[in-house]
Scaffold this motif. Structure first.
Motif, PDB file in Angstrom:
ATOM      1  N   GLN A   1      37.468  36.271  29.176  1.00 33.37           N
ATOM      2  CA  GLN A   1      37.248  36.782  30.704  1.00 33.37           C
ATOM      3  C   GLN A   1      38.697  36.533  31.371  1.00 33.37           C
ATOM      4  O   GLN A   1      39.294  36.879  32.199  1.00 33.37           O
ATOM      5  CB  GLN A   1      36.311  36.288  31.497  1.00 33.37           C
TER       6      GLN A   1
ATOM      7  N   THR B   1      43.155  37.897  34.280  1.00 30.53           N
ATOM      8  CA  THR B   1      44.338  36.884  34.877  1.00 30.53           C
ATOM      9  C   THR B   1      45.581  37.111  33.956  1.00 30.53           C
ATOM     10  O   THR B   1      46.596  37.414  34.312  1.00 30.53           O
ATOM     11  CB  THR B   1      43.936  35.580  35.326  1.00 30.53           C
TER      12      THR B   1
ATOM     13  N   ALA C   1      34.538  28.941  33.102  1.00 29.73           N
ATOM     14  CA  ALA C   1      35.038  29.726  34.082  1.00 29.73           C
ATOM     15  C   ALA C   1      34.810  31.345  33.952  1.00 29.73           C
ATOM     16  O   ALA C   1      34.171  32.045  34.649  1.00 29.73           O
ATOM     17  CB  ALA C   1      36.563  29.799  34.277  1.00 29.73           C
ATOM     18  N   GLY C   2      34.701  31.717  32.398  1.00 35.35           N
ATOM     19  CA  GLY C   2      34.368  32.946  32.055  1.00 35.35           C
ATOM     20  C   GLY C   2      32.972  33.051  32.276  1.00 35.35           C
ATOM     21  O   GLY C   2      32.440  34.242  32.530  1.00 35.35           O
TER      22      GLY C   2
ATOM     23  N   ARG D   1      31.943  33.759  35.752  1.00 30.91           N
ATOM     24  CA  ARG D   1      32.438  35.354  36.119  1.00 30.91           C
ATOM     25  C   ARG D   1      31.576  36.302  35.549  1.00 30.91           C
ATOM     26  O   ARG D   1      31.292  37.323  35.985  1.00 30.91           O
ATOM     27  CB  ARG D   1      33.953  35.651  35.566  1.00 30.91           C
TER      28      ARG D   1
ATOM     29  N   ALA E   1      28.440  36.376  37.700  1.00 34.70           N
ATOM     30  CA  ALA E   1      28.720  36.835  39.149  1.00 34.70           C
ATOM     31  C   ALA E   1      27.825  38.321  39.115  1.00 34.70           C
ATOM     32  O   ALA E   1      27.757  39.028  38.485  1.00 34.70           O
ATOM     33  CB  ALA E   1      30.048  37.036  39.327  1.00 34.70           C
TER      34      ALA E   1
ATOM     35  N   LYS F   1      33.501  43.899  32.638  1.00 35.21           N
ATOM     36  CA  LYS F   1      33.538  42.652  32.085  1.00 35.21           C
ATOM     37  C   LYS F   1      33.627  42.629  30.409  1.00 35.21           C
ATOM     38  O   LYS F   1      33.446  41.557  29.893  1.00 35.21           O
ATOM     39  CB  LYS F   1      32.627  41.529  32.538  1.00 35.21           C
TER      40      LYS F   1
ATOM     41  N   THR G   1      42.280  43.649  38.841  1.00 33.41           N
ATOM     42  CA  THR G   1      42.390  42.430  38.474  1.00 33.41           C
ATOM     43  C   THR G   1      44.193  42.184  38.654  1.00 33.41           C
ATOM     44  O   THR G   1      44.916  42.790  38.871  1.00 33.41           O
ATOM     45  CB  THR G   1      42.077  42.301  36.997  1.00 33.41           C
TER      46      THR G   1
END
Length: 515
Positions: A162, A166, A209-210, A213, A216, A452, A478
């Protein structure tokens, strides 16, 4: 003046064999295995061995072993007509592996020189890691690019992937090499354990963090769109034979006309794979009318070949009611030596026309990425086969697409690693850009992929059938979609500059003294 130092000689065959074996273990991180937990320690061991002696040779050996294990599917196209081309398969595999080894050798050699020939182990290992990251970046763009089996691809099946939204694929690669190189450069076990713990904590943070995400809430589409992906399953060695090609066409027609499952909505769009029509767009006979009749008024995105004078194009045509061609896209990023011969048209100016696309030998490239206007279905960006390997092609689109549409024929690459690696790269493109991707593949894997990178519906390899699935919603653009690879390349250059400055006192002159 720095002292003269003799360039390191080639390591023994035993060490080179060990490095090649470690390279093969690193390849286990690629699809279909996705064994990152084997790949990362193997990469660390490669850096540890390479930092101690002859980094260029070490890089070549490890890259060669990695290329053999990761790209062995390259032998499959030569088995389609094995009686004619089968003898070329081992030479193609060795050449591909040697090319991979050359990139690794260049990266390792440059990284070691950056740190300095007499640099401490930790600095050299870090230099090798940055060299590998740089060689992956170079391989992604040089000679039309080959960003396949990059270091960061070991994370595609994990939440770490994920982060590509970024930092993109090269950023994932930089994280990978730094995580392996830092522990590899420690001389003492205690220091190595501490460095490994820090690397694990960093990767754990990305994993967490992935996962957040992925958990979410998902946005909802303003209006639902149902797509049917047709998978006729035509083996490549039979696909164009006169006794079979019409059977595969009729199979695709039957799948197109198939009723939706009870309670499921009818499709708003039907997608056929790459080169799935057994006729040229310019000479279809009744073919396009038959496609339109089977679709019963639903538009069809059809993979088809077309001619223009003596040139041929690998195309996607939107077929409307009555068999009209409502939109057209010609593949722009062609496969070197697979779909065209580089400089073939240039050679034709000197009387060598056997490889010239302008003389009908191979495909000609289309003008570049373009969006299709499908009205209420949005504006997808078409990607034909190999084009989904290149994030830079999506970045080059004239506007942000609403979704990605890939048609492909992976029957060329067997059923082992090749199709799975290609499919994994399609999932990564969805993550990078926050866009859903609909994928129709001749022999599989056909799938609907959300923004995703998750597979919401699919049909596996070697099966005929359809995937009826709702098109997921897109996410906001993104950071990678807005900035591309530039920030990671700039960071790579900045870290390299720091290593160069830090390693000045360890650098020696490898130029022989003048007599």
């Amino acid at each position: 003046m720095p002292a003269f130092a003799r360039a390191p000689r080639r390591p023994g065959w035993g060490r080179l064999a060990a490095l090649a074996a470690l390279g093969a273990v690193f390849a286990a991180g690629q699809a279909p295995l996705g064994a990152w937990y084997l790949a990362l320690p193997a990469l660390g061991a490669i850096f540890a061995l390479g930092a101690r002696r002859a980094p260029g040779w070490s890089g070549f050996a490890a890259g060669f072993g990695f290329g053999l294990a990761a790209l062995f599917w390259i032998v499959e196209p030569f088995q389609v007509e094995a009686e004619v081309y089968g003898w070329m398969a081992p030479f193609a595999l060795v050449a591909m592996a040697a090319g991979m080894g050359a990139f690794w050798a260049a990266g390792f050699g440059a990284g070691a020189r950056l740190a300095g020939v007499k640099a401490p182990l930790w600095l050299t290992a870090l230099g090798l890691g940055l060299g590998l990251a740089a060689s992956d970046a170079l391989r992604s763009y040089l000679f039309t690019g080959f960003p396949w089996a990059l270091a960061g691809h070991i994370w595609i099946a994990t939440p770490v992937a994920q982060a590509a939204a970024t930092i993109g694929p090269l950023g994932l690669g930089l994280v990978t090499v730094l995580s392996a190189a830092w522990p590899a450069g420690a001389r003492r076990a205690r220091a190595a354990a501490g460095a490994a713990l820090v690397a694990a904590l960093g990767l754990g943070a990305l994993w967490g963090a992935g996962a957040l995400r992925l958990a979410a809430p998902e946005p909802e589409r303003a209006a639902p769109v149902q797509i049917r992906l047709v998978q006729p399953n035509a083996p490549q060695d039979e696909k164009w034979l006169p006794e079979f090609r019409l059977d595969f066409f009729y199979r695709a027609l039957d799948l197109t006309a198939q009723d939706a499952a009870p309670g499921a909505p009818a499709p708003d769009l039907i997608v056929w794979p790459e080169t799935s029509a057994p006729f040229l767009l310019d000479r279809p006979g009744d073919g396009l009318s038959m496609v339109a009749e089977a679709a019963a008024g639903t538009p069809v995105a059809l993979g088809i070949q077309r001619e223009e004078g003596l040139r041929y194009f690998n195309s996607l045509a939107m077929i409307g009611p009555g068999g009209t061609v409502d939109a057209l896209y010609d593949k722009a990023h062609l496969v070197p030596f697979g779909e065209y011969v580089p400089f073939g048209d240039l050679a034709a100016r000197f009387g060598i026309s056997a490889f010239a696309a302008q003389e009908g030998n191979g495909y000609s490239a289309g003008p570049g990425p373009r969006l299709l206007d499908l009205g209420p279905l949005g504006h997808p960006l078409p990607l034909i086969c190999y084009e989904a390997v290149f994030p830079q092609d999506i970045l080059a689109a004239p506007a942000r697409p609403d979704w990605l549409l890939q048609i492909t024929n992976d029957a060329w690459f067997g059923t082992l690693a090749g199709p799975w690696q290609h499919f994994a790269l399609s999932r990564l493109r969805a993550i990078e850009f926050g866009l859903p991707l609909a994928r129709a593949a001749n022999t599989g894997i056909s799938a609907m992929i959300d923004a995703k990178g998750r597979v919401t519906a699919s049909l596996g390899l070697g099966r005929a059938g359809v995937v009826d699935a709702a098109l997921p919603a897109a996410l906001p653009a993104t950071l990678y979609a807005r900035s591309g690879d530039f920030p990671v390349l700039a960071l790579l250059a900045a870290i390299s500059a720091l290593i160069y400055l830090f390693g000045r006192k360890y650098r020696v002159d490898l130029t022989p003294p003048q007599v």
